[in-house]
Design a protein around this motif. Structure first.
Motif: not given
Length: 249
Positions: A17-20, A31-37, A58-69, A227-232
């Motif tokens: 449930n990741l948002y930025k 930038a990210l609108n409810g991402v799950d994987f 998303l990459l920046n947040m996985l690497a700890g370079l940005e904090k999620p909202t 657009d910030g969502k996983i489509t597949g």
């Protein structure tokens, strides 16, 4: 990957449930609108999207370079969103390797010094870190470039040195940001083969961000983002290693 791992894959990254959300004036930009994987140990995963899709965020947040909202990023058993900046720096230094589009080699250092650099931040003795750096330059097929400065190497050679630098710290995860964006098609295939070898032989987890569908087709799985969502999420990738073997038969 062992038979046991195939039956019960080990989760390395869990995103829930990741948002930025950025504020631009009075406007909210998601930038990210409810991402799950989930991403598993020993996997080569491509995060695929056009410019502005949210893949780099998303990459920046996985690497700890940005904090999620909002939301969770769990790497191993660690909640990244709960770490302090000091803890995040330590996490990146100890657990993560980075491969960049622009190589990011230091122009004042030769190849072996560039590869050894991350080990110096860990306090590894010079003799030991140079020995390990030479081993990884050899693994990447650029041992003969050891004394060369970045401006004396081709783009492909620089990227191989960059991959050696990412691997030298024995990272839990390697993040690659458009790693072949500055390379020609032949060199791109060489780097792809190296990255697939890393996953197969070193049992590393590799997460690559790219806009290139052809490049992404060589990953084990592709996470498509728009657009910030996983489509597949697509499974099954081509093998650059097998294609090379076929051409040499």
């Amino acid at each position: 990957m062992t038979e046991t791992e195939k039956k019960a894959p080990i989760s390395v990254i869990r995103v829930r449930n990741l948002y930025k959300i950025y504020r631009v004036g009075e406007t909210k930009v998601r930038a990210l609108n409810g991402v799950d994987f989930e991403i598993y140990k020993g996997e080569f995963v491509a995060i695929v999207g056009t410019s502005g899709s949210g893949k780099s965020t998303l990459l920046n947040m996985l690497a700890g370079l940005e904090k999620p909202t909002k939301g969770e990023i769990i790497i191993g058993k660690v909640h990244m969103e709960r770490l302090t900046e000091k803890q995040l720096v330590a996490f990146r230094r100890e657990k993560v390797g980075f491969i960049f589009q622009s190589y990011n080699l230091l122009n004042t250092m030769n190849a072996v010094e560039n590869v050894a650099l991350p080990l110096s931040f860990r306090g590894v003795a010079k003799r030991v870190r140079l020995k390990k750096a030479r081993e990884f330059l050899a693994l990447m097929g650029v041992a003969d470039q050891e004394k060369h400065m970045p401006n004396q190497m081709s783009g492909g050679q620089q990227q191989r040195v960059g991959i050696a630098r990412a691997l030298v710290v024995d990272p839990q995860i390697i993040f690659a940001d458009e790693p072949t964006g500055n390379l020609d098609s032949k060199t791109t295939m060489e780097v792809l083969r190296l990255m697939q070898r890393i996953v197969r032989e070193q049992k590393q987890t590799l997460v690559m961000v790219t806009h290139d569908n052809n490049l992404a087709s060589y990953a084990d799985r592709r996470i498509r983002i728009v657009d910030g969502k996983i489509t597949g999420i697509e499974t099954g990738g081509r093998s650059a290693l097998d294609e090379t073997e076929e051409k040499t038969v």
